[in-house]
Write a protein that holds these residues in place. Structure first.
Motif, PDB file in Angstrom:
ATOM      1  N   PRO A   1       0.816  -1.213   0.000  1.00 52.35           N
ATOM      2  CA  PRO A   1       0.000   0.000   0.000  1.00 52.35           C
ATOM      3  C   PRO A   1       0.855   1.271   0.000  1.00 52.35           C
ATOM      4  N   GLU A   2       2.091   1.151   0.433  1.00 57.62           N
ATOM      5  CA  GLU A   2       2.954   2.335   0.496  1.00 57.62           C
ATOM      6  C   GLU A   2       3.723   2.556  -0.810  1.00 57.62           C
ATOM      7  N   ASP A   3       3.398   1.830  -1.862  1.00 62.57           N
ATOM      8  CA  ASP A   3       4.113   1.952  -3.123  1.00 62.57           C
ATOM      9  C   ASP A   3       3.948   3.370  -3.658  1.00 62.57           C
ATOM     10  N   SER A   4       4.918   4.198  -3.361  1.00 63.26           N
ATOM     11  CA  SER A   4       4.804   5.619  -3.702  1.00 63.26           C
ATOM     12  C   SER A   4       4.921   5.878  -5.190  1.00 63.26           C
ATOM     13  N   THR A   5       5.429   4.921  -5.967  1.00 65.94           N
ATOM     14  CA  THR A   5       5.542   5.122  -7.406  1.00 65.94           C
ATOM     15  C   THR A   5       4.172   5.330  -8.028  1.00 65.94           C
ATOM     16  N   VAL A   6       3.180   4.576  -7.579  1.00 61.01           N
ATOM     17  CA  VAL A   6       1.823   4.721  -8.109  1.00 61.01           C
ATOM     18  C   VAL A   6       1.284   6.115  -7.793  1.00 61.01           C
ATOM     19  N   LEU A   7       1.445   6.534  -6.555  1.00 64.14           N
ATOM     20  CA  LEU A   7       0.942   7.859  -6.168  1.00 64.14           C
ATOM     21  C   LEU A   7       1.700   8.971  -6.872  1.00 64.14           C
ATOM     22  N   ASP A   8       3.010   8.807  -7.008  1.00 64.42           N
ATOM     23  CA  ASP A   8       3.807   9.809  -7.730  1.00 64.42           C
ATOM     24  C   ASP A   8       3.350   9.903  -9.180  1.00 64.42           C
ATOM     25  N   THR A   9       3.079   8.751  -9.781  1.00 64.75           N
ATOM     26  CA  THR A   9       2.615   8.739 -11.165  1.00 64.75           C
ATOM     27  C   THR A   9       1.264   9.443 -11.276  1.00 64.75           C
ATOM     28  N   LEU A  10       0.358   9.149 -10.365  1.00 70.62           N
ATOM     29  CA  LEU A  10      -0.941   9.831 -10.382  1.00 70.62           C
ATOM     30  C   LEU A  10      -0.773  11.339 -10.232  1.00 70.62           C
TER      31      LEU A  10
ATOM     32  N   ARG B   1     -11.758   8.849 -22.521  1.00 62.61           N
ATOM     33  CA  ARG B   1     -10.891   9.500 -21.529  1.00 62.61           C
ATOM     34  C   ARG B   1     -10.153   8.471 -20.681  1.00 62.61           C
ATOM     35  N   LEU B   2     -10.851   7.399 -20.302  1.00 65.26           N
ATOM     36  CA  LEU B   2     -10.234   6.354 -19.496  1.00 65.26           C
ATOM     37  C   LEU B   2      -9.120   5.662 -20.279  1.00 65.26           C
ATOM     38  N   HIS B   3      -9.360   5.399 -21.549  1.00 65.07           N
ATOM     39  CA  HIS B   3      -8.322   4.786 -22.395  1.00 65.07           C
ATOM     40  C   HIS B   3      -7.085   5.689 -22.452  1.00 65.07           C
ATOM     41  N   ARG B   4      -7.295   6.963 -22.696  1.00 68.89           N
ATOM     42  CA  ARG B   4      -6.174   7.918 -22.779  1.00 68.89           C
ATOM     43  C   ARG B   4      -5.462   8.055 -21.430  1.00 68.89           C
ATOM     44  N   ALA B   5      -6.239   8.064 -20.345  1.00 65.67           N
ATOM     45  CA  ALA B   5      -5.644   8.199 -19.012  1.00 65.67           C
ATOM     46  C   ALA B   5      -4.818   6.971 -18.665  1.00 65.67           C
ATOM     47  N   ARG B   6      -5.321   5.780 -19.003  1.00 70.93           N
ATOM     48  CA  ARG B   6      -4.545   4.551 -18.760  1.00 70.93           C
ATOM     49  C   ARG B   6      -3.241   4.560 -19.539  1.00 70.93           C
ATOM     50  N   LYS B   7      -3.316   4.990 -20.784  1.00 62.14           N
ATOM     51  CA  LYS B   7      -2.122   5.060 -21.632  1.00 62.14           C
ATOM     52  C   LYS B   7      -1.114   6.043 -21.040  1.00 62.14           C
ATOM     53  N   ALA B   8      -1.589   7.207 -20.632  1.00 63.57           N
ATOM     54  CA  ALA B   8      -0.692   8.214 -20.032  1.00 63.57           C
ATOM     55  C   ALA B   8      -0.108   7.688 -18.728  1.00 63.57           C
ATOM     56  N   PHE B   9      -0.935   7.038 -17.914  1.00 54.60           N
ATOM     57  CA  PHE B   9      -0.449   6.481 -16.651  1.00 54.60           C
ATOM     58  C   PHE B   9       0.638   5.446 -16.925  1.00 54.60           C
ATOM     59  N   ARG B  10       0.376   4.536 -17.872  1.00 58.41           N
ATOM     60  CA  ARG B  10       1.335   3.478 -18.203  1.00 58.41           C
ATOM     61  C   ARG B  10       2.671   4.089 -18.643  1.00 58.41           C
ATOM     62  N   GLU B  11       2.623   5.117 -19.478  1.00 57.15           N
ATOM     63  CA  GLU B  11       3.849   5.771 -19.963  1.00 57.15           C
ATOM     64  C   GLU B  11       4.625   6.412 -18.811  1.00 57.15           C
ATOM     65  N   HIS B  12       3.917   7.149 -17.960  1.00 58.49           N
ATOM     66  CA  HIS B  12       4.575   7.796 -16.818  1.00 58.49           C
ATOM     67  C   HIS B  12       5.112   6.759 -15.829  1.00 58.49           C
ATOM     68  N   TYR B  13       4.333   5.731 -15.594  1.00 56.21           N
ATOM     69  CA  TYR B  13       4.716   4.700 -14.624  1.00 56.21           C
ATOM     70  C   TYR B  13       5.943   3.939 -15.118  1.00 56.21           C
ATOM     71  N   THR B  14       5.949   3.579 -16.413  1.00 53.48           N
ATOM     72  CA  THR B  14       7.075   2.857 -16.987  1.00 53.48           C
ATOM     73  C   THR B  14       8.337   3.708 -16.965  1.00 53.48           C
ATOM     74  N   SER B  15       8.199   4.985 -17.306  1.00 46.93           N
ATOM     75  CA  SER B  15       9.382   5.861 -17.311  1.00 46.93           C
ATOM     76  C   SER B  15       9.919   6.079 -15.915  1.00 46.93           C
ATOM     77  N   SER B  16       9.061   6.113 -14.888  1.00 47.49           N
ATOM     78  CA  SER B  16       9.554   6.275 -13.517  1.00 47.49           C
ATOM     79  C   SER B  16      10.216   5.002 -13.039  1.00 47.49           C
ATOM     80  N   GLY B  17       9.762   3.839 -13.527  1.00 55.39           N
ATOM     81  CA  GLY B  17      10.380   2.567 -13.148  1.00 55.39           C
ATOM     82  C   GLY B  17      11.757   2.400 -13.748  1.00 55.39           C
ATOM     83  N   GLU B  18      11.963   2.951 -14.956  1.00 55.85           N
ATOM     84  CA  GLU B  18      13.261   2.865 -15.626  1.00 55.85           C
ATOM     85  C   GLU B  18      14.295   3.777 -14.968  1.00 55.85           C
ATOM     86  N   SER B  19      13.834   4.907 -14.435  1.00 55.03           N
ATOM     87  CA  SER B  19      14.769   5.854 -13.814  1.00 55.03           C
ATOM     88  C   SER B  19      15.114   5.476 -12.386  1.00 55.03           C
ATOM     89  N   ALA B  20      14.369   4.538 -11.794  1.00 55.93           N
ATOM     90  CA  ALA B  20      14.608   4.163 -10.400  1.00 55.93           C
ATOM     91  C   ALA B  20      15.772   3.221 -10.249  1.00 55.93           C
TER      92      ALA B  20
END
Length: 169
Positions: A103-112, A150-169
């Motif tokens: 629940p403390e996975d801050s990457t998800v919250l940071d991405t949001l 909107r949900l499709h676009r938001a999921r796509k944007a979330f996935r892109e941001h989430y993946t890029s934050s995972g690569e930089s970690a």
């Protein structure tokens, strides 16, 4: 009437301050035993006394028993919001192909937090609040098909941001 309120206000304030001084440690300990977290217990106790002050201003009598019933209700709200947050993390983690580790996975919250407001809003309405597309459409003031887009676009944007934050970690 105006002078009556002025006279009773100092008395009410003094009474409430005495109640707070006497009962805060007990309410805090009650919350701490149930949450296991000092910071959360402080927030819960503060909320209990905020509600108590409003109750006093409304003419109600605030007793120690009333405080503990209120604390139990505030704790119930706290548990429900914690459960919703855990579920949100799990569902968003599944959506991007990776289960949230905790629940403390801050990457998800940071991405949001990094998403534009409209993307964040439609994701939260769908995953956090559990609204259907029709219900989300009513909240957003648009059609059901627009919510799906909107949900499709938001999921796509979330996935892109989430993946890029995972690569930089």
């Amino acid at each position: 009437m105006e002078s009556n309120q002025t006279v009773s206000e100092p008395g009410r304030s003094t009474r409430f301050t005495a109640l707070y001084t006497r009962e805060y440690p007990r309410v805090h300990a009650f919350a701490h035993r149930r949450t296991g977290n000092g910071g959360e217990a402080e927030e819960i106790a503060a909320e209990v006394f905020r509600i108590a002050w409003e109750h006093e201003l409304g003419g109600g009598e605030t007793t120690p028993g009333w405080l503990f019933v209120t604390a139990r209700n505030v704790l119930g709200n706290h548990y429900r919001s914690t459960t919703r947050l855990s579920e949100l993390h799990r569902r968003i983690g599944e959506e991007v192909g990776r289960a949230a580790t905790s629940p403390e996975d801050s990457t998800v919250l940071d991405t949001l937090d990094r998403l534009p407001g409209p993307h964040r809003e439609v994701l939260l309405l769908s995953y956090w609040d559990g609204l259907t597309a029709a219900e989300a459409a009513a909240v957003l003031g648009c059609g059901t098909s627009a919510v799906w887009v909107r949900l499709h676009r938001a999921r796509k944007a979330f996935r892109e941001h989430y993946t890029s934050s995972g690569e930089s970690a």
